[in-house]
Design a protein around this motif. Structure first.
Motif: not given
Length: 296
Positions: A280-285
């Motif tokens: 849910p935090a949206g960590l993608t990089g």
């Protein structure tokens, strides 16, 4: 440059902060307090710096949760424990988790102490006016042990950033569900995971999708339109800008040094599989991207 550093640092401190949600030591600590189930533990441990607050306060601060999800945990949690005891328990849980993951030499290393001191300096520089969770964490006592000092500083910075992100969402007229739909459509999180863990029903989620389509931000297939992608980029850019002050005060060289020190700590958490895919935090990089399984 401060905005770029704000993004790079977040990608590295979010996984370390997330130990308090996903490490088994945190789950056991909540159970030992008498808290019932994952969500009561989550809300009690995260909200503890605010004091014995009620569900509406936490619903407003945390933003994306259905009020019923929060109301099932609070204020009932304060009948089993106190905010002070919850704070003690969460720090003890993080202590155990970090010792397990990084080993005795890691938590006692010079690198850990250097990272802790840099992060604490940045956290003290965080501007907390209008940022309730950031301010509440910033006001907590300075832990003596470096690894705990590091975690608390990163938590202050994380909640400071989150408070700013909520302000940006409100300014864009993005309600809790619309914000999650936008994030999922951008490929930063899993829509089903977001909806189910935050306890929103499918009808409400679809209504939010329809609202974004009416604004021209979501295509018929659920992907972002060019206008929607621009809004998403603006939200993220403004969030980075709102989170930049601690890094500007710390200075570019010191902030970059902290990013280097945090990188292996974040990778250790991610490689351990503690943070779920589609998080849910949206960590993608950053470390998250390089820690994905091949083809993931």
């Amino acid at each position: 440059m401060g905005d770029v550093l704000a993004r790079a640092l977040w990608e590295r401190y979010e996984p370390v902060h997330d130990l308090v949600y996903f490490a088994p030591e945190a789950h056991r600590a909540a159970e030992d307090l008498g808290l019932r189930g994952f969500w009561m533990g989550y809300f009690a441990l995260r909200a503890a710096p605010l004091g014995p607050v009620t569900a509406p306060v936490v619903t407003g601060c945390f933003y994306v949760f259905h009020p019923d999800r929060v109301a099932r945990a609070l204020p009932d949690a304060w009948g089993y424990t106190t905010p002070a005891d919850a704070l003690t328990a969460r720090l003890a849980a993080v202590d155990a988790a970090m010792r397990r993951l990084y080993g005795p030499d890691g938590v006692a290393s010079g690198a850990m102490t250097e990272a802790a001191d840099l992060a604490w300096e940045a956290a003290l520089a965080a501007d907390t006016a209008g940022r309730v969770l950031g301010a509440a964490n910033q006001a907590l006592d300075r832990p003596h042990q470096p690894h705990l000092r590091l975690w608390q500083a990163l938590t202050t910075l994380r909640e400071h950033r989150g408070d700013g992100h909520v302000a940006v969402l409100v300014a864009h007229g993005l309600g809790p569900v619309e914000a999650m739909v936008l994030k999922a459509a951008a490929g930063e999180s899993d829509a089903t995971l977001q909806r189910e863990t935050r306890k929103w029903d499918l009808m409400t989620w679809q209504a939010a999708e329809d609202a974004l389509r009416e604004r021209g931000w979501l295509a018929g297939d659920g992907s972002l339109t060019a206008a929607g992608a621009a809004v998403h980029e603006d939200v993220e850019a403004r969030t980075d800008a709102a989170a930049a002050r601690p890094w500007k005060v710390l200075g570019e060289a010191a902030a970059a040094r902290l990013a280097d020190l945090l990188d292996p700590l974040a990778r250790t958490v991610l490689d351990a599989g503690l943070v779920p895919p589609g998080n849910p935090a949206g960590l993608t990089g950053g470390p998250w991207e390089s820690s994905r399984p091949a083809g993931g």
